[in-house]
Design a protein around this motif. Structure first.
Motif, PDB file in Angstrom:
ATOM      1  N   SER A  11       0.869  -1.185   0.000  1.00  0.00           N
ATOM      2  CA  SER A  11       0.000   0.000   0.000  1.00  0.00           C
ATOM      3  C   SER A  11       0.902   1.230   0.000  1.00  0.00           C
ATOM      4  O   SER A  11       1.773   1.367   0.862  1.00  0.00           O
ATOM      5  CB  SER A  11      -0.879   0.031   1.260  1.00  0.00           C
TER       6      SER A  11
ATOM      7  N   TYR B  21      10.707  -1.913  -8.760  1.00  0.00           N
ATOM      8  CA  TYR B  21      10.404  -2.456  -7.427  1.00  0.00           C
ATOM      9  C   TYR B  21      10.055  -3.941  -7.518  1.00  0.00           C
ATOM     10  O   TYR B  21      10.547  -4.766  -6.731  1.00  0.00           O
ATOM     11  CB  TYR B  21       9.244  -1.673  -6.809  1.00  0.00           C
TER      12      TYR B  21
ATOM     13  N   MET C  46       3.657   5.011   5.705  1.00  0.00           N
ATOM     14  CA  MET C  46       3.604   4.869   4.246  1.00  0.00           C
ATOM     15  C   MET C  46       5.020   4.614   3.734  1.00  0.00           C
ATOM     16  O   MET C  46       5.898   5.365   4.120  1.00  0.00           O
ATOM     17  CB  MET C  46       3.094   6.167   3.628  1.00  0.00           C
ATOM     18  N   PRO C  47       5.257   3.621   2.930  1.00  0.00           N
ATOM     19  CA  PRO C  47       4.335   2.556   2.507  1.00  0.00           C
ATOM     20  C   PRO C  47       4.201   1.453   3.560  1.00  0.00           C
ATOM     21  O   PRO C  47       5.019   1.348   4.458  1.00  0.00           O
ATOM     22  CB  PRO C  47       5.007   1.986   1.251  1.00  0.00           C
TER      23      PRO C  47
ATOM     24  N   LYS D 114      15.253  -5.545   6.709  1.00  0.00           N
ATOM     25  CA  LYS D 114      16.327  -4.563   6.485  1.00  0.00           C
ATOM     26  C   LYS D 114      16.508  -4.274   4.988  1.00  0.00           C
ATOM     27  O   LYS D 114      16.529  -3.111   4.553  1.00  0.00           O
ATOM     28  CB  LYS D 114      17.638  -5.124   7.074  1.00  0.00           C
TER      29      LYS D 114
ATOM     30  N   THR E 152      13.190  -2.792   3.236  1.00  0.00           N
ATOM     31  CA  THR E 152      12.979  -1.392   3.637  1.00  0.00           C
ATOM     32  C   THR E 152      13.936  -0.472   2.879  1.00  0.00           C
ATOM     33  O   THR E 152      13.535   0.590   2.378  1.00  0.00           O
ATOM     34  CB  THR E 152      13.177  -1.245   5.157  1.00  0.00           C
TER      35      THR E 152
ATOM     36  N   GLU F 242      15.401  -0.991  -0.039  1.00  0.00           N
ATOM     37  CA  GLU F 242      15.039  -0.930  -1.470  1.00  0.00           C
ATOM     38  C   GLU F 242      13.749  -0.133  -1.664  1.00  0.00           C
ATOM     39  O   GLU F 242      13.589   0.602  -2.642  1.00  0.00           O
ATOM     40  CB  GLU F 242      14.892  -2.344  -2.037  1.00  0.00           C
ATOM     41  N   THR F 243      12.819  -0.279  -0.726  1.00  0.00           N
ATOM     42  CA  THR F 243      11.577   0.492  -0.816  1.00  0.00           C
ATOM     43  C   THR F 243      11.866   1.991  -0.742  1.00  0.00           C
ATOM     44  O   THR F 243      11.365   2.788  -1.546  1.00  0.00           O
ATOM     45  CB  THR F 243      10.623   0.079   0.329  1.00  0.00           C
TER      46      THR F 243
ATOM     47  N   ARG G 107      14.659   3.491  -1.433  1.00  0.00           N
ATOM     48  CA  ARG G 107      15.449   3.914  -2.590  1.00  0.00           C
ATOM     49  C   ARG G 107      14.580   4.053  -3.840  1.00  0.00           C
ATOM     50  O   ARG G 107      14.631   5.076  -4.531  1.00  0.00           O
ATOM     51  CB  ARG G 107      16.559   2.879  -2.861  1.00  0.00           C
TER      52      ARG G 107
ATOM     53  N   LYS H  38      11.295   6.311  -3.152  1.00  0.00           N
ATOM     54  CA  LYS H  38      11.702   7.656  -2.692  1.00  0.00           C
ATOM     55  C   LYS H  38      10.893   8.103  -1.482  1.00  0.00           C
ATOM     56  O   LYS H  38      10.112   9.055  -1.511  1.00  0.00           O
ATOM     57  CB  LYS H  38      11.569   8.681  -3.842  1.00  0.00           C
ATOM     58  N   CYS H  39      11.091   7.351  -0.410  1.00  0.00           N
ATOM     59  CA  CYS H  39      10.493   7.743   0.865  1.00  0.00           C
ATOM     60  C   CYS H  39      11.546   7.512   1.945  1.00  0.00           C
ATOM     61  O   CYS H  39      12.591   6.909   1.700  1.00  0.00           O
ATOM     62  CB  CYS H  39       9.223   6.921   1.133  1.00  0.00           C
TER      63      CYS H  39
ATOM     64  N   PRO I  22      13.206   5.712   5.088  1.00  0.00           N
ATOM     65  CA  PRO I  22      13.127   4.354   5.645  1.00  0.00           C
ATOM     66  C   PRO I  22      12.241   4.318   6.899  1.00  0.00           C
ATOM     67  O   PRO I  22      11.581   3.316   7.161  1.00  0.00           O
ATOM     68  CB  PRO I  22      14.577   4.011   6.010  1.00  0.00           C
ATOM     69  N   GLU I  23      12.218   5.403   7.647  1.00  0.00           N
ATOM     70  CA  GLU I  23      11.405   5.449   8.875  1.00  0.00           C
ATOM     71  C   GLU I  23       9.913   5.306   8.567  1.00  0.00           C
ATOM     72  O   GLU I  23       9.114   5.002   9.450  1.00  0.00           O
ATOM     73  CB  GLU I  23      11.614   6.779   9.605  1.00  0.00           C
TER      74      GLU I  23
ATOM     75  N   VAL J  34       8.580   3.203   6.442  1.00  0.00           N
ATOM     76  CA  VAL J  34       8.247   1.882   5.902  1.00  0.00           C
ATOM     77  C   VAL J  34       7.863   0.914   7.028  1.00  0.00           C
ATOM     78  O   VAL J  34       8.610   0.739   7.978  1.00  0.00           O
ATOM     79  CB  VAL J  34       9.425   1.294   5.098  1.00  0.00           C
ATOM     80  N   ASP J  35       6.693   0.315   6.902  1.00  0.00           N
ATOM     81  CA  ASP J  35       6.258  -0.748   7.818  1.00  0.00           C
ATOM     82  C   ASP J  35       6.122  -2.053   7.036  1.00  0.00           C
ATOM     83  O   ASP J  35       5.598  -2.060   5.918  1.00  0.00           O
ATOM     84  CB  ASP J  35       4.898  -0.413   8.441  1.00  0.00           C
TER      85      ASP J  35
ATOM     86  N   ALA K 260       7.927  -4.997  11.329  1.00  0.00           N
ATOM     87  CA  ALA K 260       9.150  -4.192  11.221  1.00  0.00           C
ATOM     88  C   ALA K 260       8.788  -2.752  10.890  1.00  0.00           C
ATOM     89  O   ALA K 260       7.925  -2.492  10.054  1.00  0.00           O
ATOM     90  CB  ALA K 260      10.056  -4.759  10.127  1.00  0.00           C
TER      91      ALA K 260
ATOM     92  N   GLY L 286      12.882  -0.761   9.049  1.00  0.00           N
ATOM     93  CA  GLY L 286      13.861  -1.800   8.738  1.00  0.00           C
ATOM     94  C   GLY L 286      14.229  -2.700   9.891  1.00  0.00           C
ATOM     95  O   GLY L 286      15.063  -3.598   9.724  1.00  0.00           O
TER      96      GLY L 286
END
Lengths: 61, 61, 61, 61, 61, 61
Positions: free
Chosen positions: D7, D20, E1-2, E22, E25, E27-28, E30, E33-34, E36-37, E39-40, F52, F55
């Motif tokens: 999402s 991705y 998000m995301p 790890k 997160t 790669e997501t 990168r 473009k968000c 890392p904090e 990303v869940d 997580a 990360g």
């Protein structure tokens, strides 16, 4: 944490979603004992023709 | 209860979804032994560019 | 494609899930016009204390 | 198997989703030890007015 | 998000999930473009008797 | 309709879930203007080693 995913019929206004997010986040933090900052809510609008109950599309009832 | 969430490529007709809801609700009630009234089905149309298998978007294959 | 996610109360047998997977996959392929090999079904057992309808946990009713 | 449901805010390009899907499928296969052919990824674009964090819609922040 | 929801067969180790979180997160962040904090990732272990492909439970194959 | 799916760390009591279901159903009905009977809430307990953020598994922090 927590993550709340709300599937609902399309047609609710942004004002309703704004109030819902505010109220449900506060109640989630109070009852589940977490920080409000940790609460995420995602709304998913569903068309009536994409939701069936008792074997009938909601758009047919 | 039960709740059935169907992710499928966009493009199916309402007639297909209507038949699907009717048939799958009846089979769900029969096999899982619950009332048809208790069965909810939600369809989620997914674009081919939003579904990847084996590392490739379906829109690229 | 398609992916079918079924949330249901815990307690159904593997025999019921086996029949359900067979029947619903066949109907999905027939109605949605896809190959049976493309159909995935995931069952998610839910405890009665984890499902609320009309504001009440199912374990309380 | 596995199935990965992402999402994300709407607005990412197909090129980003393509990269991705490729990269995450490869890492999934490597780390979780499965065939890349077994990996499905579904993207779900979410509007900023449909995602709330800390009680506020992202469209309001 | 995301938000990334991963359904996988049970049996992967915590070490695998730790590495997966790890790497995916990073790669997501990168590719999408968000931060890392933001990303869940939620893992959902699925029993082989709860996942059917092509009409057969994975526990039967 | 609506359906509310709550993913949360395991460890909350049934009393908390009972109060949450009652309160959130009432607020959902009030704000989204639907019957309380139409509201379903499903709780999904998630282990800290299955969630997580940024990360890192929550069980590692």
């Amino acid at each position: 944490m927590p993550l709340i995913h709300v599937s609902l019929f399309e047609g609710r206004s942004i004002e309703q979603k704004r109030e819902y997010a505010k109220v449900v986040t506060a109640e989630t933090a109070r009852i589940l004992k977490c920080a409000p900052e940790a609460v995420d809510i995602i709304f998913e609008d569903v068309k009536k023709s994409d939701w069936a109950s008792a074997g009938k599309l909601a758009s047919d009832t």
